[in-house]
Design an enzyme around this catalytic site. Structure first.
Site, PDB file in Angstrom:
ATOM      1  N   TYR A 269      85.292  11.236 -41.943  1.00  0.00           N
ATOM      2  CA  TYR A 269      85.268  10.392 -40.756  1.00  0.00           C
ATOM      3  C   TYR A 269      85.736  11.185 -39.541  1.00  0.00           C
ATOM      4  O   TYR A 269      86.859  11.690 -39.501  1.00  0.00           O
ATOM      5  CB  TYR A 269      86.101   9.131 -40.992  1.00  0.00           C
ATOM      6  CG  TYR A 269      85.336   8.167 -41.851  1.00  0.00           C
ATOM      7  CD1 TYR A 269      84.719   7.062 -41.294  1.00  0.00           C
ATOM      8  CD2 TYR A 269      85.145   8.418 -43.205  1.00  0.00           C
ATOM      9  CE1 TYR A 269      83.959   6.206 -42.077  1.00  0.00           C
ATOM     10  CE2 TYR A 269      84.391   7.569 -43.993  1.00  0.00           C
ATOM     11  CZ  TYR A 269      83.802   6.461 -43.418  1.00  0.00           C
ATOM     12  OH  TYR A 269      83.039   5.632 -44.194  1.00  0.00           O
TER      13      TYR A 269
ATOM     14  N   LYS B  45      82.458  14.730 -55.772  1.00  0.00           N
ATOM     15  CA  LYS B  45      81.248  15.551 -55.761  1.00  0.00           C
ATOM     16  C   LYS B  45      81.672  17.019 -55.857  1.00  0.00           C
ATOM     17  O   LYS B  45      81.193  17.890 -55.122  1.00  0.00           O
ATOM     18  CB  LYS B  45      80.437  15.280 -54.485  1.00  0.00           C
ATOM     19  CG  LYS B  45      79.018  15.879 -54.503  1.00  0.00           C
ATOM     20  CD  LYS B  45      78.098  15.250 -55.528  1.00  0.00           C
ATOM     21  CE  LYS B  45      76.679  15.808 -55.409  1.00  0.00           C
ATOM     22  NZ  LYS B  45      75.774  15.290 -56.453  1.00  0.00           N
TER      23      LYS B  45
ATOM     24  N   ASP C  64      77.045  10.277 -57.206  1.00  0.00           N
ATOM     25  CA  ASP C  64      75.698   9.722 -57.348  1.00  0.00           C
ATOM     26  C   ASP C  64      75.529   9.028 -58.693  1.00  0.00           C
ATOM     27  O   ASP C  64      74.895   7.961 -58.777  1.00  0.00           O
ATOM     28  CB  ASP C  64      74.623  10.795 -57.134  1.00  0.00           C
ATOM     29  CG  ASP C  64      74.988  12.131 -57.748  1.00  0.00           C
ATOM     30  OD1 ASP C  64      76.179  12.464 -57.834  1.00  0.00           O
ATOM     31  OD2 ASP C  64      74.063  12.883 -58.128  1.00  0.00           O
TER      32      ASP C  64
ATOM     33  N   ASP D 132      84.032   4.025 -49.023  1.00  0.00           N
ATOM     34  CA  ASP D 132      83.403   3.076 -48.115  1.00  0.00           C
ATOM     35  C   ASP D 132      82.054   2.619 -48.666  1.00  0.00           C
ATOM     36  O   ASP D 132      81.737   1.427 -48.697  1.00  0.00           O
ATOM     37  CB  ASP D 132      83.236   3.746 -46.750  1.00  0.00           C
ATOM     38  CG  ASP D 132      82.988   2.760 -45.629  1.00  0.00           C
ATOM     39  OD1 ASP D 132      83.022   1.545 -45.875  1.00  0.00           O
ATOM     40  OD2 ASP D 132      82.765   3.205 -44.489  1.00  0.00           O
TER      41      ASP D 132
ATOM     42  N   ASP E   7      81.113  -1.293 -50.722  1.00  0.00           N
ATOM     43  CA  ASP E   7      80.064  -2.222 -50.308  1.00  0.00           C
ATOM     44  C   ASP E   7      79.103  -2.500 -51.458  1.00  0.00           C
ATOM     45  O   ASP E   7      78.687  -3.645 -51.675  1.00  0.00           O
ATOM     46  CB  ASP E   7      79.296  -1.642 -49.117  1.00  0.00           C
ATOM     47  CG  ASP E   7      80.003  -1.869 -47.792  1.00  0.00           C
ATOM     48  OD1 ASP E   7      81.199  -2.233 -47.811  1.00  0.00           O
ATOM     49  OD2 ASP E   7      79.377  -1.681 -46.735  1.00  0.00           O
TER      50      ASP E   7
END
Length: 371
Positions: free
Chosen positions: A143, A196, A229, A253, A257
């Site tokens: 961010y 990752k 992923d 984040d 969702d």
């Protein structure tokens, strides 16, 4: 009842209210209606101070986060923050500060706790029950407003070249891992670290090293790792096999969702930003300006977030009443969502924002204090 819950009212609980933009004022009003109902029932001593932020504050104060508003948040016992339309703000130099990001940074709200739980009578999207919590690092990562001491973590050396910086620290990774393992020890004793590191070998490698060090101190908590992923796919397959998921800022984040929608709806997704000294209740969804002012928004997410804030305060203060209030609100949400006639329009029901808040506040649990 605990030692701190003496006869009569408890010590005052000062809550700063930031209405936000778009649907923010509407869902905040519904949330306060519910909080006032549970306060009347249990004598929590809640007081509310509304302070300006967002586009309204930009017009009146020249900034979306005036200094007095931030100061009030820092002095309060807790904050309720409505959604903000920060994509519509002007540049920071012209007063367009993102209140959400600034509160997270300046109050050191390093843990974003986002539960995803399927509700009785409202089937999860993938057909299997869901009850997990994503513990998202909140103060660094990709961010742009959280990766630099001064300025933003995105730069553009030429018109044809844009660069983005990612910050991962040992301190930040360790404390978010500790938050995840403490939570898992109170739940089903399982933590999944999402990363990752097969590509981001240095930054996610450091993150994983820190999580593994913390895992070694919790031998009774099962620990596993998943690549981001693959994790996104596994949530769709069966989110019910996960308990506590810990990950970096952007991955958390996105996954939260996804998990909330799988569990039922993003409109039901509660969220708490918490640090060592401060906490901010904030709906997981955005400001939805397209439906603002039309009494269409579902306030469940912010109401659930406010319940999380009460639970956080109850744990800090050793207050059984605050913990009971959080539980009563959550149970009242369960009952409302279970019946189509008491749902909001986005969930296929007939109720508007205000009516849903009133329905929840009049729930028999919030009148009697019964579990």
């Amino acid at each position: 009842m605990t030692a701190s819950d003496t006869a009569g009212s408890q010590a005052q609980v000062r809550v700063v209210v930031m209405n936000g933009d778009g649907i923010g004022p509407e869902i905040t009003a519904a949330t306060l209606h519910v909080l006032q109902a549970v306060d009347r029932l249990l004598g929590l001593g809640l007081t509310f101070e509304e302070v300006p932020i967002g586009l309204a504050a930009l017009r009146s104060h020249g900034t979306t986060l005036p200094d007095p508003s931030f100061a009030a948040a820092g002095e309060a016992d807790g904050v309720i923050l409505g959604p903000v339309s920060h994509n519509d703000y002007p540049p920071v130099a012209e007063g367009g500060v993102n209140p959400s990001g600034e509160l997270r940074k300046r109050l050191d709200l390093y843990a974003n706790i986002r539960p995803a739980r399927s509700r009785p009578g409202f089937p999860p999207r993938c057909g299997k029950p869901v009850d997990l919590v994503i513990v998202r690092e909140n103060t660094e990562g990709f961010y742009a407003d959280r990766s630099m001491y001064f300025g933003l973590g995105e730069i553009m050396p030429t018109p044809d070249l844009a660069l983005s910086l990612r910050k991962i620290t040992r301190a930040g990774s360790t404390r978010i891992a500790e938050a995840a393992f403490r939570l898992a020890a109170r739940r089903r004793n399982k933590v999944t670290a999402v990363h990752k590191a097969n590509v981001l070998r240095v930054s996610d490698g450091l993150f994983l090293d820190c999580v593994r060090e913390v895992a070694a101190r919790y031998p009774t908590v099962a620990y596993e790792e998943r690549i981001i992923d693959a994790m996104a796919a596994l949530l769709v397959r069966d989110a019910g096999v996960f308990d506590v998921i810990v990950t970096t800022n952007m991955f958390g984040d996105i996954l939260s969702d996804e998990a909330s929608e799988i569990a039922g709806s993003l409109g039901l997704a509660a969220s708490l930003n918490a640090g060592a000294e401060h906490a901010v209740a904030q709906a997981q969804h955005g400001s939805a300006p397209d439906i603002a002012g039309r009494d269409l928004a579902n306030p469940s997410s912010l109401i659930g977030s406010a319940a999380m804030l009460l639970a956080w305060l109850g744990e800090r203060r050793g207050s059984g009443r605050l913990a009971q209030a959080a539980e009563l609100i959550d149970r009242a949400l369960d009952e409302a969502i279970a019946h189509p006639q008491s749902r909001t329009a986005d969930l296929g029901g007939p109720l508007g924002t205000k009516a849903f808040g009133e329905r929840l506040a009049s729930n028999w649990r919030l009148r009697s204090g019964c579990y």
